[in-house]
Motif scaffolding. Structure first.
Motif, PDB file in Angstrom:
ATOM      1  N   GLU A   1       0.815  -1.214   0.000  1.00 42.45           N
ATOM      2  CA  GLU A   1       0.000   0.000   0.000  1.00 42.45           C
ATOM      3  C   GLU A   1       0.853   1.270   0.000  1.00 42.45           C
ATOM      4  OE1 GLU A   1       0.234  -1.481   4.327  1.00 42.45           O
ATOM      5  OE2 GLU A   1      -0.013  -2.318   2.303  1.00 42.45           O
ATOM      6  N   LEU A   2       2.090   1.167   0.477  1.00 41.91           N
ATOM      7  CA  LEU A   2       2.968   2.333   0.479  1.00 41.91           C
ATOM      8  C   LEU A   2       3.787   2.446  -0.799  1.00 41.91           C
ATOM      9  CD1 LEU A   2       4.305   2.348   4.170  1.00 41.91           C
ATOM     10  CD2 LEU A   2       2.504   3.752   3.149  1.00 41.91           C
ATOM     11  N   ARG A   3       3.757   1.402  -1.628  1.00 36.15           N
ATOM     12  CA  ARG A   3       4.492   1.423  -2.901  1.00 36.15           C
ATOM     13  C   ARG A   3       3.624   1.852  -4.071  1.00 36.15           C
ATOM     14  NH1 ARG A   3       5.686  -3.853  -1.556  1.00 36.15           N
ATOM     15  NH2 ARG A   3       4.841  -4.585  -3.550  1.00 36.15           N
ATOM     16  N   GLU A   4       2.336   1.962  -3.877  1.00 36.16           N
ATOM     17  CA  GLU A   4       1.427   2.262  -4.983  1.00 36.16           C
ATOM     18  C   GLU A   4       1.806   3.580  -5.666  1.00 36.16           C
ATOM     19  OE1 GLU A   4      -3.352   2.899  -5.881  1.00 36.16           O
ATOM     20  OE2 GLU A   4      -2.646   2.412  -3.866  1.00 36.16           O
ATOM     21  N   GLY A   5       2.112   3.503  -6.968  1.00 34.15           N
ATOM     22  CA  GLY A   5       2.463   4.696  -7.729  1.00 34.15           C
ATOM     23  C   GLY A   5       3.851   5.232  -7.434  1.00 34.15           C
ATOM     24  N   LEU A   6       4.639   4.535  -6.627  1.00 38.34           N
ATOM     25  CA  LEU A   6       5.966   5.025  -6.257  1.00 38.34           C
ATOM     26  C   LEU A   6       6.904   4.938  -7.458  1.00 38.34           C
ATOM     27  CD1 LEU A   6       7.465   6.024  -3.681  1.00 38.34           C
ATOM     28  CD2 LEU A   6       8.312   3.689  -3.413  1.00 38.34           C
ATOM     29  N   ALA A   7       7.711   5.973  -7.659  1.00 35.09           N
ATOM     30  CA  ALA A   7       8.642   6.011  -8.788  1.00 35.09           C
ATOM     31  C   ALA A   7       9.989   6.557  -8.332  1.00 35.09           C
ATOM     32  CB  ALA A   7       8.072   6.882  -9.907  1.00 35.09           C
ATOM     33  N   LEU A   8      11.014   6.311  -9.134  1.00 38.62           N
ATOM     34  CA  LEU A   8      12.329   6.873  -8.848  1.00 38.62           C
ATOM     35  C   LEU A   8      12.225   8.391  -8.755  1.00 38.62           C
ATOM     36  CD1 LEU A   8      14.642   4.802 -11.231  1.00 38.62           C
ATOM     37  CD2 LEU A   8      14.248   4.463  -8.791  1.00 38.62           C
ATOM     38  N   GLY A   9      12.913   8.957  -7.745  1.00 40.98           N
ATOM     39  CA  GLY A   9      12.884  10.400  -7.544  1.00 40.98           C
ATOM     40  C   GLY A   9      11.777  10.881  -6.631  1.00 40.98           C
ATOM     41  N   ALA A  10      10.871   9.987  -6.235  1.00 36.69           N
ATOM     42  CA  ALA A  10       9.786  10.388  -5.340  1.00 36.69           C
ATOM     43  C   ALA A  10      10.326  10.693  -3.942  1.00 36.69           C
ATOM     44  CB  ALA A  10       8.734   9.288  -5.264  1.00 36.69           C
ATOM     45  N   SER A  11       9.627  11.540  -3.222  1.00 38.61           N
ATOM     46  CA  SER A  11      10.006  11.894  -1.861  1.00 38.61           C
ATOM     47  C   SER A  11       9.205  11.079  -0.854  1.00 38.61           C
ATOM     48  CB  SER A  11       9.769  13.392  -1.604  1.00 38.61           C
ATOM     49  OG  SER A  11      10.601  14.176  -2.427  1.00 38.61           O
ATOM     50  N   VAL A  12       9.916  10.502   0.099  1.00 40.94           N
ATOM     51  CA  VAL A  12       9.296   9.716   1.161  1.00 40.94           C
ATOM     52  C   VAL A  12       9.959  10.108   2.474  1.00 40.94           C
ATOM     53  CG1 VAL A  12       8.815   7.408   2.049  1.00 40.94           C
ATOM     54  CG2 VAL A  12       8.881   7.792  -0.423  1.00 40.94           C
ATOM     55  N   ALA A  13       9.167  10.400   3.490  1.00 38.61           N
ATOM     56  CA  ALA A  13       9.719  10.782   4.789  1.00 38.61           C
ATOM     57  C   ALA A  13       9.978   9.537   5.627  1.00 38.61           C
ATOM     58  CB  ALA A  13       8.764  11.713   5.517  1.00 38.61           C
ATOM     59  N   HIS A  14      11.207   9.458   6.183  1.00 40.62           N
ATOM     60  CA  HIS A  14      11.599   8.402   7.118  1.00 40.62           C
ATOM     61  C   HIS A  14      11.835   9.069   8.471  1.00 40.62           C
ATOM     62  CE1 HIS A  14      13.483   5.655   3.823  1.00 40.62           C
ATOM     63  NE2 HIS A  14      12.489   6.385   3.346  1.00 40.62           N
ATOM     64  N   ASN A  15      11.031   8.749   9.466  1.00 38.82           N
ATOM     65  CA  ASN A  15      11.154   9.414  10.768  1.00 38.82           C
ATOM     66  C   ASN A  15      11.169  10.928  10.602  1.00 38.82           C
ATOM     67  OD1 ASN A  15      11.214   6.958  12.031  1.00 38.82           O
ATOM     68  ND2 ASN A  15      13.356   7.049  12.675  1.00 38.82           N
ATOM     69  N   GLY A  16      10.408  11.405   9.617  1.00 44.08           N
ATOM     70  CA  GLY A  16      10.309  12.841   9.411  1.00 44.08           C
ATOM     71  C   GLY A  16      11.379  13.439   8.534  1.00 44.08           C
ATOM     72  N   VAL A  17      12.284  12.619   7.987  1.00 42.94           N
ATOM     73  CA  VAL A  17      13.362  13.102   7.131  1.00 42.94           C
ATOM     74  C   VAL A  17      12.981  12.862   5.673  1.00 42.94           C
ATOM     75  CG1 VAL A  17      15.818  12.964   6.591  1.00 42.94           C
ATOM     76  CG2 VAL A  17      15.023  12.486   8.928  1.00 42.94           C
ATOM     77  N   CYS A  18      12.963  13.899   4.871  1.00 39.60           N
ATOM     78  CA  CYS A  18      12.616  13.768   3.459  1.00 39.60           C
ATOM     79  C   CYS A  18      13.766  13.119   2.707  1.00 39.60           C
ATOM     80  CB  CYS A  18      12.309  15.140   2.870  1.00 39.60           C
ATOM     81  SG  CYS A  18      11.880  15.091   1.110  1.00 39.60           S
ATOM     82  N   LEU A  19      13.514  11.925   2.136  1.00 33.41           N
ATOM     83  CA  LEU A  19      14.510  11.203   1.355  1.00 33.41           C
ATOM     84  C   LEU A  19      13.953  10.906  -0.028  1.00 33.41           C
ATOM     85  CD1 LEU A  19      15.869   8.643   3.999  1.00 33.41           C
ATOM     86  CD2 LEU A  19      16.855  10.845   3.348  1.00 33.41           C
ATOM     87  N   THR A  20      14.865  10.656  -0.976  1.00 32.47           N
ATOM     88  CA  THR A  20      14.497  10.429  -2.368  1.00 32.47           C
ATOM     89  C   THR A  20      14.671   8.959  -2.733  1.00 32.47           C
ATOM     90  OG1 THR A  20      15.173  12.670  -2.964  1.00 32.47           O
ATOM     91  CG2 THR A  20      15.000  11.076  -4.758  1.00 32.47           C
ATOM     92  N   VAL A  21      13.686   8.412  -3.418  1.00 32.06           N
ATOM     93  CA  VAL A  21      13.778   7.030  -3.895  1.00 32.06           C
ATOM     94  C   VAL A  21      14.874   6.936  -4.957  1.00 32.06           C
ATOM     95  CG1 VAL A  21      12.576   5.173  -5.096  1.00 32.06           C
ATOM     96  CG2 VAL A  21      11.339   6.596  -3.449  1.00 32.06           C
TER      97      VAL A  21
END
Length: 209
Positions: A31-51
């Motif tokens: 459910e968290l991978r739906e539509g996910l693409a390279l370059g997308a932003s995802v927060a880990h413990n509140g830190v914005c990281l790039t796929v």
């Protein structure tokens, strides 16, 4: 932009180390991978990281030197779980408060009060952040939008402190359920609060107050 409404947790299944650099590989639920693409932003413990790579459920993110220095992600090990939030999209409901994913500092969990249906956590922040803490104000803790319950001013023995009260849903959905005294959490001050405080300070300084 993020909202501080954590969508779940994900396990770190691999870590690739390099000089002042590391790559985290997470097993992201479907459910968290739906539509996910390279370059997308995802927060880990509140830190914005790039796929940076996607291989089935295994999704990779690169962490630079500053991220490892300022946040608690540098202490993460294989098997740990981190809070996950996908970047907000236009039209999404903003259930928490606007967050940038840029962590300002670490705070230490110094007190933990357990009750049958909730948990109160007290955190100590660096002295410079104390002026941004207000009763009932917003704050981001490990990427979670929370309301400050109470604030304690700094003393000779300790720095500024604040508490948050966690309902069962927050405990079930996030990693705060596993936090213990001495743990470090990522802190992002509410941007609006920061802007107001710093603007008032500049005006008062200009007037010599």
């Amino acid at each position: 932009m993020f909202t501080g409404i954590v969508q779940g947790t994900a396990e770190v299944v691999a870590i690739h180390e390099a000089e002042a650099f590391r790559t985290h590989v997470l097993a992201l639920p479907e459910e968290l991978r739906e539509g996910l693409a390279l370059g997308a932003s995802v927060a880990h413990n509140g830190v914005c990281l790039t796929v940076t790579a996607i291989d089935g459920e295994r999704v990779s993110f690169d962490l630079m030197r500053e991220t490892l220095k300022v946040t608690n992600l540098g202490a993460v090990t294989v098997g740990d779980r981190v809070n996950i939030e996908r970047a907000a999209r236009f039209g999404d409901e903003i259930g928490g408060h606007a967050m940038s994913g840029h962590v300002m500092a670490l705070a230490e969990l110094v007190e933990l009060e357990q009750a049958p249906n909730n948990r109160r956590l007290w955190f100590e922040v660096p002295p410079a952040l104390g002026r941004f803490l207000f009763d009932k104000g917003y704050i981001g803790v490990d990427g979670i939008s929370l309301t400050i319950g109470q604030v304690r001013s700094a003393t000779a023995e300790h720095g500024p402190r604040f508490c948050v009260d966690l309902i069962p849903e927050t405990l079930a959905r996030t990693s705060l359920v596993d936090r213990v005294r001495g743990d470090a959490v990522n802190i992002e001050i509410d941007p609006q609060t920061q802007a107001i405080v710093e603007t008032v300070e500049r005006v008062l300084n200009a007037r010599g107050v």
